[in-house]
Design a protein around this motif. Sequence first.
Motif, PDB file in Angstrom:
ATOM      1  N   TYR A   1       0.830  -1.205   0.000  1.00  0.00           N
ATOM      2  CA  TYR A   1       0.000   0.000   0.000  1.00  0.00           C
ATOM      3  C   TYR A   1       0.866   1.258   0.000  1.00  0.00           C
ATOM      4  O   TYR A   1       0.652   2.172  -0.801  1.00  0.00           O
ATOM      5  N   LEU A   2       1.851   1.309   0.899  1.00  0.00           N
ATOM      6  CA  LEU A   2       2.701   2.486   0.986  1.00  0.00           C
ATOM      7  C   LEU A   2       3.516   2.687  -0.285  1.00  0.00           C
ATOM      8  O   LEU A   2       3.733   3.819  -0.715  1.00  0.00           O
ATOM      9  N   GLY A   3       3.937   1.596  -0.899  1.00  0.00           N
ATOM     10  CA  GLY A   3       4.690   1.696  -2.148  1.00  0.00           C
ATOM     11  C   GLY A   3       3.862   2.238  -3.290  1.00  0.00           C
ATOM     12  O   GLY A   3       4.317   3.095  -4.061  1.00  0.00           O
ATOM     13  N   VAL A   4       2.644   1.776  -3.400  1.00  0.00           N
ATOM     14  CA  VAL A   4       1.767   2.222  -4.486  1.00  0.00           C
ATOM     15  C   VAL A   4       1.344   3.672  -4.298  1.00  0.00           C
ATOM     16  O   VAL A   4       1.295   4.448  -5.250  1.00  0.00           O
ATOM     17  N   THR A   5       1.060   4.059  -3.060  1.00  0.00           N
ATOM     18  CA  THR A   5       0.556   5.416  -2.810  1.00  0.00           C
ATOM     19  C   THR A   5       1.665   6.429  -2.553  1.00  0.00           C
ATOM     20  O   THR A   5       1.394   7.631  -2.509  1.00  0.00           O
ATOM     21  N   GLU A   6       2.880   5.947  -2.360  1.00  0.00           N
ATOM     22  CA  GLU A   6       4.020   6.796  -2.013  1.00  0.00           C
ATOM     23  C   GLU A   6       3.761   7.565  -0.715  1.00  0.00           C
ATOM     24  O   GLU A   6       4.250   8.674  -0.516  1.00  0.00           O
ATOM     25  N   ASP A   7       3.019   6.955   0.188  1.00  0.00           N
ATOM     26  CA  ASP A   7       2.732   7.538   1.495  1.00  0.00           C
ATOM     27  C   ASP A   7       3.936   7.278   2.402  1.00  0.00           C
ATOM     28  O   ASP A   7       4.318   6.125   2.607  1.00  0.00           O
ATOM     29  N   THR A   8       4.533   8.319   2.919  1.00  0.00           N
ATOM     30  CA  THR A   8       5.741   8.167   3.735  1.00  0.00           C
ATOM     31  C   THR A   8       5.497   8.503   5.207  1.00  0.00           C
ATOM     32  O   THR A   8       6.435   8.807   5.941  1.00  0.00           O
ATOM     33  N   ASN A   9       4.265   8.433   5.651  1.00  0.00           N
ATOM     34  CA  ASN A   9       3.941   8.737   7.038  1.00  0.00           C
ATOM     35  C   ASN A   9       4.638   7.735   7.966  1.00  0.00           C
ATOM     36  O   ASN A   9       4.371   6.533   7.895  1.00  0.00           O
ATOM     37  N   PRO A  10       5.520   8.194   8.852  1.00  0.00           N
ATOM     38  CA  PRO A  10       6.237   7.270   9.736  1.00  0.00           C
ATOM     39  C   PRO A  10       5.312   6.561  10.722  1.00  0.00           C
ATOM     40  O   PRO A  10       5.679   5.516  11.268  1.00  0.00           O
ATOM     41  N   LEU A  11       4.119   7.061  10.917  1.00  0.00           N
ATOM     42  CA  LEU A  11       3.157   6.431  11.814  1.00  0.00           C
ATOM     43  C   LEU A  11       2.756   5.039  11.321  1.00  0.00           C
ATOM     44  O   LEU A  11       2.374   4.182  12.104  1.00  0.00           O
ATOM     45  N   PHE A  12       2.878   4.829   9.997  1.00  0.00           N
ATOM     46  CA  PHE A  12       2.463   3.564   9.400  1.00  0.00           C
ATOM     47  C   PHE A  12       3.570   2.513   9.351  1.00  0.00           C
ATOM     48  O   PHE A  12       3.301   1.358   9.057  1.00  0.00           O
ATOM     49  N   LEU A  13       4.819   2.901   9.601  1.00  0.00           N
ATOM     50  CA  LEU A  13       5.915   1.975   9.352  1.00  0.00           C
ATOM     51  C   LEU A  13       7.020   1.980  10.408  1.00  0.00           C
ATOM     52  O   LEU A  13       7.646   0.957  10.641  1.00  0.00           O
ATOM     53  N   GLN A  14       7.245   3.093  11.028  1.00  0.00           N
ATOM     54  CA  GLN A  14       8.399   3.213  11.933  1.00  0.00           C
ATOM     55  C   GLN A  14       7.961   3.092  13.391  1.00  0.00           C
ATOM     56  O   GLN A  14       7.399   4.028  13.973  1.00  0.00           O
TER      57      GLN A  14
ATOM     58  N   GLY B   1       0.936   4.955  20.491  1.00  0.00           N
ATOM     59  CA  GLY B   1       1.825   4.024  21.179  1.00  0.00           C
ATOM     60  C   GLY B   1       2.266   2.836  20.345  1.00  0.00           C
ATOM     61  O   GLY B   1       2.960   1.958  20.833  1.00  0.00           O
ATOM     62  N   HIS B   2       1.860   2.798  19.097  1.00  0.00           N
ATOM     63  CA  HIS B   2       2.202   1.679  18.213  1.00  0.00           C
ATOM     64  C   HIS B   2       2.021   2.101  16.759  1.00  0.00           C
ATOM     65  O   HIS B   2       1.368   3.118  16.470  1.00  0.00           O
ATOM     66  N   VAL B   3       2.576   1.319  15.863  1.00  0.00           N
ATOM     67  CA  VAL B   3       2.405   1.546  14.426  1.00  0.00           C
ATOM     68  C   VAL B   3       0.939   1.267  14.084  1.00  0.00           C
ATOM     69  O   VAL B   3       0.341   0.314  14.592  1.00  0.00           O
ATOM     70  N   VAL B   4       0.362   2.114  13.227  1.00  0.00           N
ATOM     71  CA  VAL B   4      -1.044   1.939  12.864  1.00  0.00           C
ATOM     72  C   VAL B   4      -1.187   1.622  11.377  1.00  0.00           C
ATOM     73  O   VAL B   4      -0.277   1.839  10.579  1.00  0.00           O
ATOM     74  N   VAL B   5      -2.326   1.108  11.039  1.00  0.00           N
ATOM     75  CA  VAL B   5      -2.639   0.713   9.662  1.00  0.00           C
ATOM     76  C   VAL B   5      -3.146   1.929   8.896  1.00  0.00           C
ATOM     77  O   VAL B   5      -4.016   2.654   9.400  1.00  0.00           O
ATOM     78  N   PRO B   6      -2.647   2.167   7.689  1.00  0.00           N
ATOM     79  CA  PRO B   6      -3.172   3.279   6.882  1.00  0.00           C
ATOM     80  C   PRO B   6      -4.674   3.098   6.636  1.00  0.00           C
ATOM     81  O   PRO B   6      -5.108   2.018   6.203  1.00  0.00           O
ATOM     82  N   PRO B   7      -5.476   4.114   6.910  1.00  0.00           N
ATOM     83  CA  PRO B   7      -6.915   3.997   6.683  1.00  0.00           C
ATOM     84  C   PRO B   7      -7.257   3.626   5.235  1.00  0.00           C
ATOM     85  O   PRO B   7      -8.214   2.896   4.985  1.00  0.00           O
ATOM     86  N   GLY B   8      -6.462   4.119   4.295  1.00  0.00           N
ATOM     87  CA  GLY B   8      -6.708   3.801   2.885  1.00  0.00           C
ATOM     88  C   GLY B   8      -6.588   2.313   2.585  1.00  0.00           C
ATOM     89  O   GLY B   8      -7.249   1.807   1.680  1.00  0.00           O
ATOM     90  N   LEU B   9      -5.748   1.620   3.315  1.00  0.00           N
ATOM     91  CA  LEU B   9      -5.618   0.172   3.132  1.00  0.00           C
ATOM     92  C   LEU B   9      -6.920  -0.513   3.533  1.00  0.00           C
ATOM     93  O   LEU B   9      -7.411  -1.394   2.817  1.00  0.00           O
ATOM     94  N   LEU B  10      -7.484  -0.114   4.660  1.00  0.00           N
ATOM     95  CA  LEU B  10      -8.762  -0.692   5.097  1.00  0.00           C
ATOM     96  C   LEU B  10      -9.852  -0.427   4.062  1.00  0.00           C
ATOM     97  O   LEU B  10     -10.620  -1.324   3.704  1.00  0.00           O
ATOM     98  N   LEU B  11      -9.904   0.812   3.577  1.00  0.00           N
ATOM     99  CA  LEU B  11     -10.904   1.165   2.571  1.00  0.00           C
ATOM    100  C   LEU B  11     -10.677   0.381   1.277  1.00  0.00           C
ATOM    101  O   LEU B  11     -11.628  -0.041   0.627  1.00  0.00           O
ATOM    102  N   GLY B  12      -9.403   0.157   0.936  1.00  0.00           N
ATOM    103  CA  GLY B  12      -9.100  -0.644  -0.250  1.00  0.00           C
ATOM    104  C   GLY B  12      -9.613  -2.071  -0.130  1.00  0.00           C
ATOM    105  O   GLY B  12     -10.127  -2.649  -1.097  1.00  0.00           O
ATOM    106  N   TRP B  13      -9.485  -2.661   1.055  1.00  0.00           N
ATOM    107  CA  TRP B  13     -10.026  -4.010   1.256  1.00  0.00           C
ATOM    108  C   TRP B  13     -11.537  -4.018   1.081  1.00  0.00           C
ATOM    109  O   TRP B  13     -12.107  -4.935   0.492  1.00  0.00           O
ATOM    110  N   VAL B  14     -12.192  -2.973   1.582  1.00  0.00           N
ATOM    111  CA  VAL B  14     -13.647  -2.884   1.467  1.00  0.00           C
ATOM    112  C   VAL B  14     -14.062  -2.745   0.005  1.00  0.00           C
ATOM    113  O   VAL B  14     -14.929  -3.471  -0.480  1.00  0.00           O
ATOM    114  N   THR B  15     -13.440  -1.817  -0.722  1.00  0.00           N
ATOM    115  CA  THR B  15     -13.843  -1.619  -2.120  1.00  0.00           C
ATOM    116  C   THR B  15     -13.477  -2.830  -2.977  1.00  0.00           C
ATOM    117  O   THR B  15     -14.177  -3.138  -3.934  1.00  0.00           O
ATOM    118  N   GLY B  16     -12.411  -3.514  -2.610  1.00  0.00           N
ATOM    119  CA  GLY B  16     -12.078  -4.755  -3.316  1.00  0.00           C
ATOM    120  C   GLY B  16     -13.153  -5.807  -3.137  1.00  0.00           C
ATOM    121  O   GLY B  16     -13.481  -6.555  -4.061  1.00  0.00           O
TER     122      GLY B  16
END
Length: 158
Positions: free
Chosen positions: A36-49, A59-74
């Motif tokens: 997801y991050l590669g395709v969208t070029e999203d570099t938010n450290p909250l999602f990976l670091q 307090g932890h790494v979180v899932v990009p909301p767009g990924l969740l929405l992508g699963w739904v639209t898929g």
Amino acid sequence: MILGKKRETPREWEAVSVGETDEFLRRVEDRDVLLYLGVTEDTNPLFLQSVYAEQTPYGHVVVPPGLLLGWVTGRVSKRLPGPGSRVVGQRITFPEAARHSSAIRLRLKVIGKDDGRHQLTLEVIGEDEDGRRVIDGELDVLGPPPTNRLFRDAYENF
């Protein structure tokens, strides 16, 4: 076929009914987030670091909301209403941040059907294994267009 997977057969519009649901479970894996991050070029450290994310209120790494929405639209494209359908509107919120490696139960429910416009309204609910709501809202979806029965299975090998 796409990458060895057989496509779903499009459903007839008349076969979709108000109250129908589709529920599925997805576990958030590193590869999902990285793709997801590669395709969208999203570099938010909250999602990976993790070092960064642990210093935030989450307090932890979180899932990009767009990924969740992508699963739904898929799932809309695959199951409800299925192949040939298209999301044309959305009213979505992400009340809680989903955690990496969590299991997310997503549910789609038909709450409205407009035969004249060939459009559905789907309720979207997603919760993690702790029962926290991570996605909530509605989608407006145009149903699959009618197909010529003679050529109904012609796309199967694409």
